[in-house]
Enzyme design. Structure first.
Site, short mmCIF file in Angstrom:
data_model
loop_
_atom_site.label_atom_id
_atom_site.label_comp_id
_atom_site.label_asym_id
_atom_site.label_seq_id
_atom_site.Cartn_x
_atom_site.Cartn_y
_atom_site.Cartn_z
N CYS A 81 3.10 4.53 -1.68
CA CYS A 81 1.78 6.08 -1.20
C CYS A 81 2.78 7.54 -1.39
CB CYS A 81 1.27 5.82 0.05
SG CYS A 81 0.63 6.94 1.22
N LEU B 219 -2.56 -4.34 4.85
CA LEU B 219 -2.82 -5.63 4.65
C LEU B 219 -0.69 -4.94 3.39
CD1 LEU B 219 -1.30 -8.14 5.86
CD2 LEU B 219 -3.04 -9.20 4.47
N GLU C 23 -5.00 16.90 3.44
CA GLU C 23 -6.13 17.12 2.62
C GLU C 23 -7.59 16.24 2.65
OE1 GLU C 23 -3.72 15.39 -0.87
OE2 GLU C 23 -4.19 13.97 0.46
N CYS D 223 3.60 12.28 6.91
CA CYS D 223 3.16 11.10 7.91
C CYS D 223 4.33 10.18 7.83
CB CYS D 223 2.92 9.89 7.21
SG CYS D 223 2.58 8.06 7.60
N CYS E 113 -12.87 11.40 3.49
CA CYS E 113 -11.79 10.74 4.07
C CYS E 113 -10.92 12.59 5.11
CB CYS E 113 -10.81 10.33 2.20
SG CYS E 113 -9.00 9.78 3.24
N CYS F 133 -4.60 9.41 -1.45
CA CYS F 133 -4.12 9.97 -0.63
C CYS F 133 -2.22 10.75 -1.18
CB CYS F 133 -3.37 9.01 -0.10
SG CYS F 133 -2.31 9.09 1.68
N CYS G 129 5.41 4.06 3.53
CA CYS G 129 5.43 3.58 2.66
C CYS G 129 5.22 3.25 0.87
CB CYS G 129 3.70 3.62 2.69
SG CYS G 129 3.28 2.95 4.02
N1 SAH Z 1 -1.46 5.44 7.38
C1 SAH Z 1 -3.05 4.72 6.82
C2 SAH Z 1 -4.25 5.52 7.00
C3 SAH Z 1 -4.08 6.78 5.67
S1 SAH Z 1 -3.68 5.63 4.03
C4 SAH Z 1 -2.42 3.61 6.63
O1 SAH Z 1 -1.81 3.57 5.20
O2 SAH Z 1 -3.55 2.84 6.34
C5 SAH Z 1 -4.88 4.99 3.55
C6 SAH Z 1 -5.02 4.23 2.27
O3 SAH Z 1 -4.50 4.78 0.90
C7 SAH Z 1 -4.46 3.22 2.51
O4 SAH Z 1 -4.80 1.50 2.37
C8 SAH Z 1 -3.18 3.22 1.41
O5 SAH Z 1 -3.29 1.86 0.53
C9 SAH Z 1 -3.82 3.49 0.28
N2 SAH Z 1 -3.76 3.94 -0.84
C10 SAH Z 1 -2.52 5.58 -0.37
N3 SAH Z 1 -1.83 5.39 -1.53
C11 SAH Z 1 -2.26 4.81 -2.79
C12 SAH Z 1 -2.19 4.98 -3.80
N4 SAH Z 1 -1.20 5.75 -5.12
N5 SAH Z 1 -3.27 4.23 -4.58
C13 SAH Z 1 -4.47 3.58 -4.11
N6 SAH Z 1 -3.77 3.62 -2.72
C14 SAH Z 1 -3.40 4.27 -2.31
FE1 SF4 Z 2 1.50 7.03 5.92
FE2 SF4 Z 2 0.95 6.35 3.13
FE3 SF4 Z 2 1.91 4.77 4.62
FE4 SF4 Z 2 -0.57 5.44 5.69
S1 SF4 Z 2 -0.18 4.63 3.33
S2 SF4 Z 2 1.13 4.64 6.74
S3 SF4 Z 2 -0.25 7.05 5.08
S4 SF4 Z 2 3.07 6.28 4.40
#
Ligand code: SAH
Ligand code: SF4
Length: 430
Positions: free
Chosen positions: A149, A284, A122, A142, A135, A405, A146
């Site tokens: 996510c 964080l 995406e 990945c 973005c 994301c 997390c």
């Molecule tokens: N892997 C890297 C970059 C991609 S994720 C990382 O984790 O930083 C980029 C951002 O999208 C992260 O800060 C993550 O917290 C945010 N993100 C992912 N899923 C989300 C959600 N459901 N609601 C809000 N922010 C989200």
């Molecule tokens: Fe991967 Fe999503 Fe965690 Fe970023 S927030 S490291 S994209 S699993």
């Protein structure tokens, strides 16, 4: 299928397949997008040009590819006419395929893209009053998991190649109609010398405006590596792609306008600062070990204290270039006044030039979390702000098109499953 070679990636899953710089095409031609000048030159020599011609052609082609965004060798007006089909027989100028393009009522645009070997990823464009941010994804899926996510629920399919990463920015410029016009001489190169050297130069298109252009008035002004994937687990490809984006004769976007977001891959952070020099954002999301272990499981490997120390050591961080701490606001999980106070304490203890970006959690089907209330988010923000750190709340954008994301890909997969079900239901019984 892409040609893949096993490469060791530090992380939880190891090793994973990683594509090489050139993915062979069925027709034997080579896609030039993603390749740096010296590599293009090498390929031209391998194809039969002598060293001097290869150097010159590589410089010209590089400019047309990355600075002017042309996708057809015929448009390269300073390259002799007979040379253009010679190039087209051997090379292509690719873009990721667009599977789906969506436009939100608030101006956010989202694309579901497909690699040549059939993997979807995406890209999102978010315009606001002062800037337009693209973005960009770094991986299909990945390795990290997390829990908040949607991408974290997908397994890593593969790293994106430099071409697929820079290709996203190029596709966005195509879609926004933002390739510079003007003469083929860019302001910061010695293009004039190049023209002098060319004996068989064609006349430059007359309808090309003379002179230079500036970035003023552009829609796409900023890039964030915040799409699918962990960019520091695909460091080499991300670096190579961003070098093309930052090259003055390439896409010519300043490193100050590029931000790389990491979930905290400490061993790669220093190289990121030194070799790319872009702004750093760190996901964080919690200041307590048990909670961060759950939200960002990489925390079990690289803990909060070490992460903040790595941020303090990040090359180039200063009060003028502060590190962004991303913090997803999740109801009753990480959003108390005590959490906000602990966050401030940690930032101060590490003497970090920091800003905090509060992100309302964007729910997705199956996510076990809810977004904090607006009042809670405001109270959290005020505690941080009162301590001298900026703590803006990111306005949710593009919710009508699942712009967070990993969500469009999930939605598209669901749709295709539903589509399949319909097809099965409609099929004649035998
Ligand atoms: N892997 C890297 C970059 C991609 S994720 C990382 O984790 O930083 C980029 C951002 O999208 C992260 O800060 C993550 O917290 C945010 N993100 C992912 N899923 C989300 C959600 N459901 N609601 C809000 N922010 C989200
Ligand atoms: Fe991967 Fe999503 Fe965690 Fe970023 S927030 S490291 S994209 S699993």
């Amino acid at each position: 299928m892409a040609d893949t070679a096993l490469m060791t990636i530090p992380g939880l899953v190891d090793p994973v397949p990683a594509s090489r710089d050139i993915t062979p095409r069925a027709d034997g031609r080579v896609d030039l997008i993603g390749l740096p000048r010296p590599r293009i030159r090498e390929l031209f020599e391998e194809a039969g040009l002598d060293a001097k011609a290869a150097k010159l052609r590589a410089k010209q082609v590089f400019h047309w590819l990355y600075h002017r965004g042309v996708t057809d060798f015929e448009a390269m007006t300073d390259i002799a006419k007979p040379m253009r089909p010679w190039l087209a027989e051997r090379f292509v100028i690719g873009r990721p395929d667009v599977v789906e393009a969506q436009h939100s009522v608030d101006g956010t645009r989202k694309w579901l893209l497909r690699t040549a070997d059939g993997h979807d990823f995406e890209m999102v464009f978010i315009p606001d009053e002062t800037r337009g941010t693209l973005c960009v994804s770094s991986q299909v899926g990945c390795t990290l998991t997390c829990s908040f996510c949607a991408t974290g629920t997908m397994r890593l399919v593969r790293n994106l190649t430099p071409g697929e990463i820079v290709g996203q920015v190029m596709l966005a410029r195509d879609a926004l109609g933002e390739w510079p016009k003007g003469s083929m001489i860019s302001s910061n190169d010695d293009g004039a010398d190049v023209i002098d050297e060319i004996s068989d130069v064609d006349v430059i298109d007359e309808d090309d405006e003379a002179g230079h252009y500036t970035a003023d008035g552009r829609l796409l002004t900023n890039i964030v590596m915040m799409g699918m994937g962990e960019p520091l687990y695909n460091f080499d490809h991300v670096r190579d792609a961003l070098k093309l984006v930052m090259d003055g004769d390439g896409l010519a976007l300043s490193k100050r306008r590029i931000t790389l977001s990491t979930s905290g891959v400490i061993p790669m952070m220093e190289r990121c600062g030194e070799e790319i020099g872009v702004n750093l954002a760190v996901s964080l999301h919690s200041v307590r070990k048990e909670v961060r272990d759950e939200l960002v499981p990489l925390n079990k490997k690289y803990g909060i204290e070490d992460l903040l120390q790595a941020c303090a050591d990040y090359p180039g961080a200063s009060n003028a270039r502060r590190i962004t701490f991303e913090y997803v606001m999740i109801k009753d999980k990480n959003d108390s006044d005590d959490d906000a106070r602990e966050l401030v304490r940690l930032l101060q203890a590490h003497n970090l030039p920091a800003k905090v970006n509060l992100i309302p959690f964007n729910p997705w089907p199956g996510a076990g979390y809810e977004c904090s209330s607006p009042q809670r988010i405001r109270a959290f923000s005020e505690i941080i702000f009162a301590s001298g750190f900026s703590a803006p709340v990111r306005t949710p954008r593009g919710r009508d098109i699942d712009a967070a994301c990993g969500q469009l890909k999930t939605a598209a997969e669901k749709k295709s499953r539903a589509q399949r079900d319909r097809e099965v239901a409609a099929a004649p019984l035998d």
